[in-house]
Design a protein around this motif. Sequence first.
Motif, PDB file in Angstrom:
ATOM      1  N   TRP A   7      45.270 -39.632  -8.725  1.00  0.00           N
ATOM      2  CA  TRP A   7      46.330 -40.227  -9.132  1.00  0.00           C
ATOM      3  C   TRP A   7      46.475 -41.156  -7.241  1.00  0.00           C
ATOM      4  N   VAL A   8      46.872 -42.127  -7.343  1.00  0.00           N
ATOM      5  CA  VAL A   8      47.149 -42.425  -5.944  1.00  0.00           C
ATOM      6  C   VAL A   8      48.303 -43.549  -5.317  1.00  0.00           C
ATOM      7  N   PRO A   9      48.680 -43.410  -4.524  1.00  0.00           N
ATOM      8  CA  PRO A   9      50.039 -44.223  -4.809  1.00  0.00           C
ATOM      9  C   PRO A   9      49.886 -45.675  -4.186  1.00  0.00           C
ATOM     10  N   CYS A  10      50.804 -46.680  -5.665  1.00  0.00           N
ATOM     11  CA  CYS A  10      50.748 -48.011  -5.455  1.00  0.00           C
ATOM     12  C   CYS A  10      51.337 -48.647  -4.897  1.00  0.00           C
ATOM     13  N   VAL A  11      52.881 -47.681  -4.544  1.00  0.00           N
ATOM     14  CA  VAL A  11      53.828 -48.557  -4.403  1.00  0.00           C
ATOM     15  C   VAL A  11      54.787 -47.943  -3.416  1.00  0.00           C
ATOM     16  N   SER A  12      55.626 -48.707  -2.606  1.00  0.00           N
ATOM     17  CA  SER A  12      56.764 -47.299  -2.127  1.00  0.00           C
ATOM     18  C   SER A  12      58.432 -48.502  -2.246  1.00  0.00           C
ATOM     19  N   GLY A  13      58.701 -47.771  -1.994  1.00  0.00           N
ATOM     20  CA  GLY A  13      60.140 -48.555  -2.397  1.00  0.00           C
ATOM     21  C   GLY A  13      60.992 -47.648  -2.513  1.00  0.00           C
ATOM     22  N   GLY A  14      62.285 -48.301  -2.708  1.00  0.00           N
ATOM     23  CA  GLY A  14      63.739 -48.028  -3.404  1.00  0.00           C
ATOM     24  C   GLY A  14      63.534 -47.308  -4.726  1.00  0.00           C
ATOM     25  N   LEU A  15      64.311 -46.705  -5.301  1.00  0.00           N
ATOM     26  CA  LEU A  15      64.357 -45.740  -6.655  1.00  0.00           C
ATOM     27  C   LEU A  15      64.421 -47.216  -7.571  1.00  0.00           C
ATOM     28  N   THR A  16      65.826 -48.025  -7.530  1.00  0.00           N
ATOM     29  CA  THR A  16      65.986 -49.351  -8.671  1.00  0.00           C
ATOM     30  C   THR A  16      64.802 -49.410  -8.484  1.00  0.00           C
ATOM     31  N   ASP A  17      64.463 -50.589  -7.284  1.00  0.00           N
ATOM     32  CA  ASP A  17      63.218 -51.136  -7.648  1.00  0.00           C
ATOM     33  C   ASP A  17      61.824 -50.943  -8.225  1.00  0.00           C
ATOM     34  N   LEU A  18      61.883 -49.481  -8.079  1.00  0.00           N
ATOM     35  CA  LEU A  18      60.294 -48.683  -8.580  1.00  0.00           C
ATOM     36  C   LEU A  18      60.731 -48.280 -10.410  1.00  0.00           C
ATOM     37  N   LYS A  19      61.924 -48.025 -10.598  1.00  0.00           N
ATOM     38  CA  LYS A  19      62.566 -47.941 -11.815  1.00  0.00           C
ATOM     39  C   LYS A  19      61.729 -49.065 -12.090  1.00  0.00           C
ATOM     40  N   ARG A  20      62.100 -49.661 -12.314  1.00  0.00           N
ATOM     41  CA  ARG A  20      61.551 -51.300 -13.101  1.00  0.00           C
ATOM     42  C   ARG A  20      60.539 -51.926 -13.508  1.00  0.00           C
ATOM     43  N   LEU A  21      60.129 -51.159 -12.196  1.00  0.00           N
ATOM     44  CA  LEU A  21      58.347 -51.195 -11.882  1.00  0.00           C
ATOM     45  C   LEU A  21      57.666 -50.634 -12.799  1.00  0.00           C
ATOM     46  N   LEU A  22      58.410 -49.217 -12.830  1.00  0.00           N
ATOM     47  CA  LEU A  22      57.935 -48.541 -13.775  1.00  0.00           C
ATOM     48  C   LEU A  22      57.756 -48.566 -15.433  1.00  0.00           C
ATOM     49  N   GLU A  23      58.747 -49.298 -15.753  1.00  0.00           N
ATOM     50  CA  GLU A  23      59.166 -49.504 -16.942  1.00  0.00           C
ATOM     51  C   GLU A  23      58.183 -50.993 -17.279  1.00  0.00           C
ATOM     52  N   ALA A  24      58.150 -51.504 -16.461  1.00  0.00           N
ATOM     53  CA  ALA A  24      57.126 -52.902 -16.814  1.00  0.00           C
ATOM     54  C   ALA A  24      55.613 -52.272 -16.570  1.00  0.00           C
ATOM     55  N   CYS A  25      55.334 -51.439 -16.011  1.00  0.00           N
ATOM     56  CA  CYS A  25      54.066 -50.726 -16.143  1.00  0.00           C
ATOM     57  C   CYS A  25      53.621 -49.963 -17.257  1.00  0.00           C
ATOM     58  N   GLN A  26      54.606 -49.377 -18.076  1.00  0.00           N
ATOM     59  CA  GLN A  26      54.535 -48.667 -18.971  1.00  0.00           C
ATOM     60  C   GLN A  26      54.656 -49.334 -20.399  1.00  0.00           C
ATOM     61  N   ALA A  27      55.058 -51.032 -20.438  1.00  0.00           N
ATOM     62  CA  ALA A  27      55.595 -52.210 -20.960  1.00  0.00           C
ATOM     63  C   ALA A  27      53.536 -52.167 -21.012  1.00  0.00           C
ATOM     64  N   GLU A  28      53.070 -52.948 -19.816  1.00  0.00           N
ATOM     65  CA  GLU A  28      51.909 -52.823 -20.039  1.00  0.00           C
ATOM     66  C   GLU A  28      50.665 -52.524 -20.106  1.00  0.00           C
ATOM     67  N   GLY A  29      51.081 -50.898 -21.090  1.00  0.00           N
ATOM     68  CA  GLY A  29      49.986 -49.625 -21.354  1.00  0.00           C
ATOM     69  C   GLY A  29      49.477 -48.987 -19.812  1.00  0.00           C
ATOM     70  N   ILE A  30      50.193 -49.333 -17.723  1.00  0.00           N
ATOM     71  CA  ILE A  30      49.692 -48.397 -17.668  1.00  0.00           C
ATOM     72  C   ILE A  30      50.411 -47.297 -17.295  1.00  0.00           C
ATOM     73  N   ALA A  31      49.697 -46.282 -17.420  1.00  0.00           N
ATOM     74  CA  ALA A  31      49.505 -44.841 -16.844  1.00  0.00           C
ATOM     75  C   ALA A  31      50.125 -44.646 -15.094  1.00  0.00           C
ATOM     76  N   ALA A  32      51.310 -44.779 -15.475  1.00  0.00           N
ATOM     77  CA  ALA A  32      51.885 -44.544 -14.005  1.00  0.00           C
ATOM     78  C   ALA A  32      53.426 -43.703 -14.031  1.00  0.00           C
ATOM     79  N   ARG A  33      53.677 -42.726 -12.620  1.00  0.00           N
ATOM     80  CA  ARG A  33      54.910 -42.317 -12.417  1.00  0.00           C
ATOM     81  C   ARG A  33      54.896 -42.517 -11.286  1.00  0.00           C
ATOM     82  N   LEU A  34      56.876 -41.739 -10.985  1.00  0.00           N
ATOM     83  CA  LEU A  34      57.314 -41.602  -9.993  1.00  0.00           C
ATOM     84  C   LEU A  34      57.284 -40.422  -8.988  1.00  0.00           C
ATOM     85  N   ALA A  35      57.363 -40.859  -8.207  1.00  0.00           N
ATOM     86  CA  ALA A  35      57.184 -39.180  -6.666  1.00  0.00           C
ATOM     87  C   ALA A  35      57.647 -39.759  -5.246  1.00  0.00           C
ATOM     88  N   ALA A  36      58.382 -38.730  -5.187  1.00  0.00           N
ATOM     89  CA  ALA A  36      58.634 -39.403  -3.362  1.00  0.00           C
ATOM     90  C   ALA A  36      57.793 -39.043  -3.044  1.00  0.00           C
TER      91      ALA A  36
END
Length: 117
Positions: A7-36
């Motif tokens: 698992w590699v970091p792709c993007v870093s940023g604020g929580l709100t923006d990355l929650k939206r990106l995580l939802e978009a990834c999940q909608a596209e079937g991309i395996a992703a998760r958030l980490a501090a």
Amino acid sequence: MDAPDEWVPCVSGGLTDLKRLLEACQAEGIAARLAAADACDARGGCGCGPKIQLLTPRDEATRVAALLARQWHEALAREGTAVAPPAAAGDEPPCPACGSTEALEAGACPGCGLQLA
């Protein structure tokens, strides 16, 4: 697939923006998760807000880059500032910074050097 080095970091940023990106990834079937992410100052005195990273399996990073490029072009089109159409399926997506469609070199855009993968 859950080995930490896969698992590699792709993007870093604020929580709100990355929650939206995580939802978009999940909608596209991309395996992703958030980490501090590591704080920029170990003592916590830098004044920056907390940073989060979007992690994906190494082989999914290019799909995240394509998703971000598509979102960028959609935003440009909404604002009426689009300069290049999004890439067709299977084509090299344009760089979100400079629009170059050349193949990445070591994960970076050869036109401007933006690290994309």
